[in-house]
Write a protein that holds these residues in place. Structure first.
Motif, PDB file in Angstrom:
ATOM      1  N   ASN A 144       0.791  -1.215  -0.090  1.00  0.00           N
ATOM      2  CA  ASN A 144      -0.146  -0.018  -0.235  1.00  0.00           C
ATOM      3  C   ASN A 144       0.704   1.268   0.201  1.00  0.00           C
ATOM      4  OD1 ASN A 144      -2.776  -1.465   0.456  1.00  0.00           O
ATOM      5  ND2 ASN A 144      -1.681  -2.136   2.075  1.00  0.00           N
ATOM      6  N   GLU A 145       2.223   1.216  -0.466  1.00  0.00           N
ATOM      7  CA  GLU A 145       3.115   2.188  -0.515  1.00  0.00           C
ATOM      8  C   GLU A 145       2.553   3.350  -1.276  1.00  0.00           C
ATOM      9  OE1 GLU A 145       5.349  -1.575  -0.279  1.00  0.00           O
ATOM     10  OE2 GLU A 145       3.903  -1.040  -1.356  1.00  0.00           O
ATOM     11  N   ALA A 146       1.824   3.160  -2.687  1.00  0.00           N
ATOM     12  CA  ALA A 146       1.577   4.295  -3.224  1.00  0.00           C
ATOM     13  C   ALA A 146       0.490   5.318  -2.619  1.00  0.00           C
ATOM     14  CB  ALA A 146       0.980   3.774  -4.456  1.00  0.00           C
ATOM     15  N   ALA A 147      -0.473   4.658  -1.934  1.00  0.00           N
ATOM     16  CA  ALA A 147      -1.586   5.177  -1.285  1.00  0.00           C
ATOM     17  C   ALA A 147      -0.888   6.180  -0.065  1.00  0.00           C
ATOM     18  CB  ALA A 147      -2.571   4.319  -0.626  1.00  0.00           C
ATOM     19  N   TYR A 148      -0.006   5.406   0.655  1.00  0.00           N
ATOM     20  CA  TYR A 148       0.672   6.139   1.850  1.00  0.00           C
ATOM     21  C   TYR A 148       1.750   7.360   1.482  1.00  0.00           C
ATOM     22  CZ  TYR A 148       2.615   6.369   6.620  1.00  0.00           C
ATOM     23  OH  TYR A 148       3.050   6.768   7.850  1.00  0.00           O
ATOM     24  N   VAL A 149       2.455   7.011   0.581  1.00  0.00           N
ATOM     25  CA  VAL A 149       2.928   8.309  -0.088  1.00  0.00           C
ATOM     26  C   VAL A 149       2.084   9.484  -0.446  1.00  0.00           C
ATOM     27  CG1 VAL A 149       4.703   8.953  -2.082  1.00  0.00           C
ATOM     28  CG2 VAL A 149       5.177   6.804  -0.599  1.00  0.00           C
ATOM     29  N   ASP A 150       1.168   9.228  -1.347  1.00  0.00           N
ATOM     30  CA  ASP A 150       0.057  10.007  -1.766  1.00  0.00           C
ATOM     31  C   ASP A 150      -0.205  11.036  -0.639  1.00  0.00           C
ATOM     32  OD1 ASP A 150       0.329   9.462  -4.607  1.00  0.00           O
ATOM     33  OD2 ASP A 150      -1.260   8.216  -4.795  1.00  0.00           O
ATOM     34  N   ALA A 184      -1.021  16.202   1.905  1.00  0.00           N
ATOM     35  CA  ALA A 184      -1.102  17.098   2.923  1.00  0.00           C
ATOM     36  C   ALA A 184       0.080  18.057   2.930  1.00  0.00           C
ATOM     37  CB  ALA A 184      -0.816  15.984   4.256  1.00  0.00           C
ATOM     38  N   GLY A 185       1.082  17.520   2.373  1.00  0.00           N
ATOM     39  CA  GLY A 185       2.356  18.405   2.216  1.00  0.00           C
ATOM     40  C   GLY A 185       2.130  19.505   1.226  1.00  0.00           C
ATOM     41  N   THR A 186       1.028  19.535   0.415  1.00  0.00           N
ATOM     42  CA  THR A 186       0.895  20.673  -0.479  1.00  0.00           C
ATOM     43  C   THR A 186      -0.384  21.194  -0.370  1.00  0.00           C
ATOM     44  OG1 THR A 186       0.208  19.029  -2.045  1.00  0.00           O
ATOM     45  CG2 THR A 186       2.573  19.648  -2.235  1.00  0.00           C
ATOM     46  N   LEU A 187      -0.972  21.213   0.890  1.00  0.00           N
ATOM     47  CA  LEU A 187      -2.549  21.568   1.152  1.00  0.00           C
ATOM     48  C   LEU A 187      -3.482  20.952   0.130  1.00  0.00           C
ATOM     49  CD1 LEU A 187      -1.774  25.196   2.192  1.00  0.00           C
ATOM     50  CD2 LEU A 187      -1.550  23.389   3.455  1.00  0.00           C
ATOM     51  N   GLY A 188      -3.371  19.893  -0.310  1.00  0.00           N
ATOM     52  CA  GLY A 188      -4.308  19.244  -1.102  1.00  0.00           C
ATOM     53  C   GLY A 188      -4.177  19.228  -2.558  1.00  0.00           C
ATOM     54  N   ASP A 189      -3.071  20.090  -3.047  1.00  0.00           N
ATOM     55  CA  ASP A 189      -2.718  20.315  -4.315  1.00  0.00           C
ATOM     56  C   ASP A 189      -2.068  19.186  -5.241  1.00  0.00           C
ATOM     57  OD1 ASP A 189      -3.770  22.802  -4.045  1.00  0.00           O
ATOM     58  OD2 ASP A 189      -1.724  23.862  -4.134  1.00  0.00           O
ATOM     59  N   GLY A 190      -1.382  18.397  -4.330  1.00  0.00           N
ATOM     60  CA  GLY A 190      -0.467  17.322  -4.974  1.00  0.00           C
ATOM     61  C   GLY A 190       0.798  18.030  -5.570  1.00  0.00           C
ATOM     62  N   VAL A 191       1.486  17.004  -6.263  1.00  0.00           N
ATOM     63  CA  VAL A 191       2.617  17.054  -6.963  1.00  0.00           C
ATOM     64  C   VAL A 191       2.671  16.473  -8.439  1.00  0.00           C
ATOM     65  CG1 VAL A 191       4.283  17.065  -4.733  1.00  0.00           C
ATOM     66  CG2 VAL A 191       4.069  15.195  -6.323  1.00  0.00           C
TER      67      VAL A 191
END
Length: 283
Positions: free
Chosen positions: A158-164, A169-176
């Motif tokens: 489940n690594e992808a979901a965890y990293v996501d 969270a680290g971009t206030l919901g914007d993602g990378v």
């Protein structure tokens, strides 16, 4: 694109991204990142600097290591890397888990570190972060540091979901960007990769003791900038203020924890003029 090079230092082989020429700038990433967290920063700074961005020991494409995830060893990895590259002085910029090693590098090697920029992290148990920690440390600190193998067992597959989760969270919901997100997921997939990443958290008590010993016998004399965003804010600046001779602090508005990816232009607007003094002294 940066040049990627393998460099053997301090008993481990580091994967290092290199770009540009001029006064050196060393970039140290955190969790769950690789050197790619600095992609936009490297593209800008490489116009005036020799930019050096390693994957920390055991992270990303760097070689595995059975031990040495404490801040002191990571600091010596960085010193050895600069020596191996023929760099006699550098500015150092660090985020998250890269901050304690960057701090100890500057404390132990003030002649090597000419400017220090640290962001969105805490320095062990130093006073100043009481408000931030009023409800306890972030939940994942305890989870990652739990009995060896527990977090790895829960997360494997489940690594992808965890990293996501961390990237959102680290971009206030914007993602990378998808390419950077995919690089991070690859770097933290598999039990061994997870175990190496969590070894940093399991070494936090040792790192905290190293930081306390450092400030107990000396001060941070290197010109330093402490940057905050959400959620750490000014806590790092408050920790540094009593032990630092030359400190500037800023909190970047509307910015998540992963400052180099979420608000790179705001970061660069602060870092460029701060590094200008280093460029003059290194000329």
């Amino acid at each position: 694109m940066p040049e990627l090079r393998r460099v053997a230092v301090n008993g481990v082989e580091l994967n290092v991204a290199l770009a540009g020429t001029g006064p050196a700038v060393l970039l140290l990433h955190g969790f769950p990142h690789t050197w790619q967290v600095w992609t936009d920063v490297m593209a800008d700074l490489s116009g005036r600097h020799r930019v050096i961005a390693p994957d920390l020991r055991g992270f990303g494409a760097s070689g595995p290591a059975a031990c040495g995830y404490d801040a002191g060893t990571l600091a010596e990895d960085a010193a050895a890397l600069l020596a191996a590259l023929g760099v006699s002085s550098a500015a150092v910029v660090a985020v998250d888990a890269g901050t304690p090693p960057a701090f100890l590098l500057a404390m132990r090697h003030p002649g090597l570190v000419r400017r220090l920029v640290v962001m969105e992290s805490l320095l062990g148990r130093l006073p100043g972060a009481e408000d931030f920690l009023s409800d306890g440390p972030p939940w994942w600190f305890g989870f990652h540091a739990a009995a060896p193998g527990l977090a790895e067992t829960v997360l494997e597959g489940n690594e992808a979901a965890y990293v996501d989760w961390f990237l959102r969270a680290g971009t206030l919901g914007d993602g990378v960007r998808p390419d950077i997100r995919d690089a991070f997921v690859r770097a933290y997939t598999g039990r061994e990769a997870l175990s190496r990443a969590f070894s940093y958290y399991r070494a936090l008590p040792e790192s905290a003791a190293q930081i306390e010993r450092a400030v107990g016998t000396g001060r941070l004399t290197v010109p330093t900038m402490a940057l905050g965003a959400h959620p750490v804010g000014s806590a790092l600046e408050r920790q540094l203020r009593p032990v630092t001779d030359d400190l500037t602090g800023h909190v970047i508005d509307d910015c998540g924890h992963i400052i180099p990816l979420h608000r790179p232009e705001a970061l660069l607007a602060l870092v460029r003029p701060f590094l200008a003094g280093y460029e003059t002294s290194a000329a």
